[in-house]
Design a protein around this motif. Structure first.
Motif, PDB file in Angstrom:
ATOM      1  N   TRP A  21      49.607  70.879   7.727  1.00 47.20           N
ATOM      2  CA  TRP A  21      49.699  71.154   9.161  1.00 47.20           C
ATOM      3  C   TRP A  21      48.325  71.191   9.816  1.00 47.20           C
ATOM      4  O   TRP A  21      48.125  70.630  10.897  1.00 47.20           O
ATOM      5  CB  TRP A  21      50.440  72.466   9.387  1.00 47.20           C
ATOM      6  CG  TRP A  21      50.644  72.799  10.834  1.00 47.20           C
ATOM      7  CD1 TRP A  21      50.118  73.851  11.523  1.00 47.20           C
ATOM      8  CD2 TRP A  21      51.434  72.071  11.771  1.00 47.20           C
ATOM      9  NE1 TRP A  21      50.520  73.834  12.837  1.00 47.20           N
ATOM     10  CE2 TRP A  21      51.337  72.743  13.013  1.00 47.20           C
ATOM     11  CE3 TRP A  21      52.211  70.916  11.698  1.00 47.20           C
ATOM     12  CZ2 TRP A  21      51.978  72.294  14.162  1.00 47.20           C
ATOM     13  CZ3 TRP A  21      52.856  70.472  12.836  1.00 47.20           C
ATOM     14  CH2 TRP A  21      52.734  71.150  14.051  1.00 47.20           C
ATOM     15  N   ASP A  34      53.714  69.978  19.306  1.00 51.54           N
ATOM     16  CA  ASP A  34      54.191  70.574  18.060  1.00 51.54           C
ATOM     17  C   ASP A  34      55.390  69.826  17.502  1.00 51.54           C
ATOM     18  O   ASP A  34      55.465  69.547  16.299  1.00 51.54           O
ATOM     19  CB  ASP A  34      54.540  72.047  18.282  1.00 51.54           C
ATOM     20  CG  ASP A  34      53.326  72.958  18.172  1.00 51.54           C
ATOM     21  OD1 ASP A  34      52.194  72.412  18.112  1.00 51.54           O
ATOM     22  OD2 ASP A  34      53.487  74.184  18.147  1.00 51.54           O
ATOM     23  N   ARG A  68      55.503  67.949  13.994  1.00 49.07           N
ATOM     24  CA  ARG A  68      56.490  68.373  12.995  1.00 49.07           C
ATOM     25  C   ARG A  68      57.316  67.169  12.525  1.00 49.07           C
ATOM     26  O   ARG A  68      57.615  67.027  11.344  1.00 49.07           O
ATOM     27  CB  ARG A  68      57.406  69.439  13.577  1.00 49.07           C
ATOM     28  CG  ARG A  68      56.758  70.780  13.844  1.00 49.07           C
ATOM     29  CD  ARG A  68      56.306  71.471  12.577  1.00 49.07           C
ATOM     30  NE  ARG A  68      55.705  72.775  12.866  1.00 49.07           N
ATOM     31  CZ  ARG A  68      55.010  73.481  11.980  1.00 49.07           C
ATOM     32  NH1 ARG A  68      54.850  73.019  10.740  1.00 49.07           N
ATOM     33  NH2 ARG A  68      54.478  74.647  12.317  1.00 49.07           N
ATOM     34  N   GLN A 126      55.085  65.058  10.323  1.00 47.20           N
ATOM     35  CA  GLN A 126      54.891  65.744   9.054  1.00 47.20           C
ATOM     36  C   GLN A 126      56.095  65.540   8.139  1.00 47.20           C
ATOM     37  O   GLN A 126      55.948  65.267   6.941  1.00 47.20           O
ATOM     38  CB  GLN A 126      54.664  67.238   9.290  1.00 47.20           C
ATOM     39  CG  GLN A 126      54.397  68.026   8.024  1.00 47.20           C
ATOM     40  CD  GLN A 126      54.240  69.510   8.304  1.00 47.20           C
ATOM     41  OE1 GLN A 126      55.071  70.112   8.993  1.00 47.20           O
ATOM     42  NE2 GLN A 126      53.178  70.104   7.788  1.00 47.20           N
ATOM     43  N   GLU A 127      57.294  65.668   8.684  1.00 43.60           N
ATOM     44  CA  GLU A 127      58.507  65.513   7.876  1.00 43.60           C
ATOM     45  C   GLU A 127      58.633  64.077   7.364  1.00 43.60           C
ATOM     46  O   GLU A 127      59.019  63.849   6.201  1.00 43.60           O
ATOM     47  CB  GLU A 127      59.728  65.903   8.714  1.00 43.60           C
ATOM     48  CG  GLU A 127      61.045  65.859   7.959  1.00 43.60           C
ATOM     49  CD  GLU A 127      61.122  66.888   6.830  1.00 43.60           C
ATOM     50  OE1 GLU A 127      62.064  66.782   6.017  1.00 43.60           O
ATOM     51  OE2 GLU A 127      60.249  67.780   6.740  1.00 43.60           O
TER      52      GLU A 127
END
Length: 452
Positions: free
Chosen positions: A52, A85, A89, A92-93
């Protein structure tokens, strides 16, 4: 983001200067480990790319750089409007699960100073953030290997550092110069050999797969996608690092052969990305076949039309600077001067002319001066370390003349008019035009720097 970066040369470390800089500590650890063990290959990097804090810093870097939208037309502002964000996110996934897929880059043609066009490949914002995250993780590994002959697109190094290095070797008497150009470098890097170069330090298949994906994603041309097994698009966040990694092999082979040693040919290499010089006390012409041989081994070609051999006293250009060696009665020997090249002066004057041209007649003077100041400050900062005083004074006079013409045109008058119509006090104190020439505006670089 307050992280000190390594300078070229052995024995450097990624020094973290802020306790909460977790990305800096990660980079420091990776760099130190790679520096300690030159043969180590890193296998657990994938989870670091989608960390993150790494993704957040990658976003900060991409956002600061702005840039155009990619093929999906999504901009930085669009991401901010929908939520950073949520965007990170989702990315990132995708990176964590392996669902991430790179989009083709959008081709943009940028005018070149010589009248041609340079193709840029603009990735989507999403791909730029993913590349920036990978770069944050990979750069320390490769920096541990890079040699002090390389200056372009490296942390804490600049074109000015390369110019200082050239000046140093000229002052040591290496006055025969090969000004080299690699033919279509960014278009001809072989993907398989580039991936082999990455794999010498990286054994993580997921990270290698990301790089392979970015290289093979293709370019949108018209309504279709063109693919190639060579080249890395200029415009990609990770492209300069990959290009440096590939040309590091040229640097390393030059050093391995001992060509830079006094016991060898004492031929010094100064490289800034794909532009490089070779400087030697004796004739450098005999090294052209050597350069061709080393580049050929990398699947690259020396551009013989643009490369040339020149003696320093006749002057040559590199990175926008003109270098020359001239006799000095004061010092009893030749000394080196470097300053903005004539082409650099012409280019900045054309940009000044555009900002004060007839098409700007109805623009507010404050806005015109603001645009001029951005241009002049950047130009001044780039050339400030050199012997630029004369060029700065010349350009400053040109700016004053064009600005006075612009102000008179707003009054329906032609020509520059009389000085008292718009004296310097009006230009500099009321309109707040920045100064190029004068005390404090330029460092009068010593011509004796590095002299033997």
């Amino acid at each position: 983001m307050d992280v000190k970066r390594p300078t070229a040369g052995p024995g450097n470390a990624w020094e973290v200067v802020r306790p909460d800089d977790t990305v800096g500590r990660l980079q420091q650890t990776l760099y130190a480990t790679a520096k300690t063990d030159p043969k180590r290959r890193f296998h657990a990097l994938r989870d670091k790319v989608y960390r993150w804090d790494v993704l957040q810093q990658a976003w900060d870097l991409v956002r600061a750089n702005q840039g155009a939208s990619g093929m999906d037309d999504a901009t930085i502002e669009d991401v901010e409007e929908t939520g950073v964000d949520a965007f990170l996110r989702g990315l990132q996934e995708e990176l964590r699960t392996g669902a991430y897929r790179a989009s083709p880059v959008r081709r943009v043609l940028i005018p070149k100073p010589n009248g041609g066009q340079r193709p840029l490949g603009i990735p989507t914002v999403r791909d730029r953030v993913a590349q920036a995250a990978a770069k944050l993780v990979l750069e320390p590994l490769f920096e541990a290997d890079f040699l002090p002959t390389s200056f372009g697109f490296r942390p804490n190094l600049s074109a000015q550092d390369a110019a200082e290095e050239v000046c140093k070797w000229l002052n040591f008497g290496l006055e025969d110069v090969l000004d080299a150009d690699i033919k279509a470098f960014f278009d001809e890097i072989p993907h398989d050999r580039l991936l082999d170069a990455v794999a010498r330090r990286v054994s993580d298949g997921s990270v290698l797969g990301l790089i392979r994906m970015w290289l093979a994603s293709g370019v949108m041309v018209g309504g279709g996608v063109e693919h190639s097994d060579t080249g890395t698009p200029q415009g990609g966040v990770i492209s300069p690092l990959l290009a440096n990694l590939y040309l590091h092999q040229f640097d390393a082979e030059w050093s391995r052969r001992g060509l830079d040693k006094r016991t060898g040919l004492d031929a010094k290499l100064v490289r800034y990305a794909d532009d490089f010089l070779i400087l030697r006390r004796g004739s450098v012409r005999g090294l052209v076949p050597v350069v061709q041989e080393i580049l050929g081994g990398l699947g690259l070609r020396l551009n013989l039309e643009k490369s040339r051999v020149v003696r320093a006293e006749k002057g040559f250009d590199f990175l926008g600077f003109r270098f020359t060696r001239v006799p000095s009665e004061k010092h009893g020997k030749r000394v080196t001067y470097y300053f903005p090249s004539p082409k650099s002066v012409l280019r900045v004057k054309q940009k000044v002319r555009d900002r004060c041209g007839k098409q700007t007649t109805f623009v507010e003077p404050a806005d015109v001066v603001r645009s001029l100041n951005r241009l002049l400050v950047g130009w001044r900062n780039y050339f400030r370390p050199s012997n630029a005083a004369r060029a700065f004074a010349h350009v400053q006079g040109y700016v004053e003349n064009r600005l006075r013409r612009f102000l008179r045109r707003r009054e329906g008058k032609a020509g520059p008019g009389r000085y008292r119509d718009f004296p310097n006090e009006h230009l500099y104190e009321e309109l707040r035009l920045v100064r190029l020439a004068g005390r404090g505006s330029v460092r009068y670089a010593s011509v004796e720097r590095g002299a033997a």
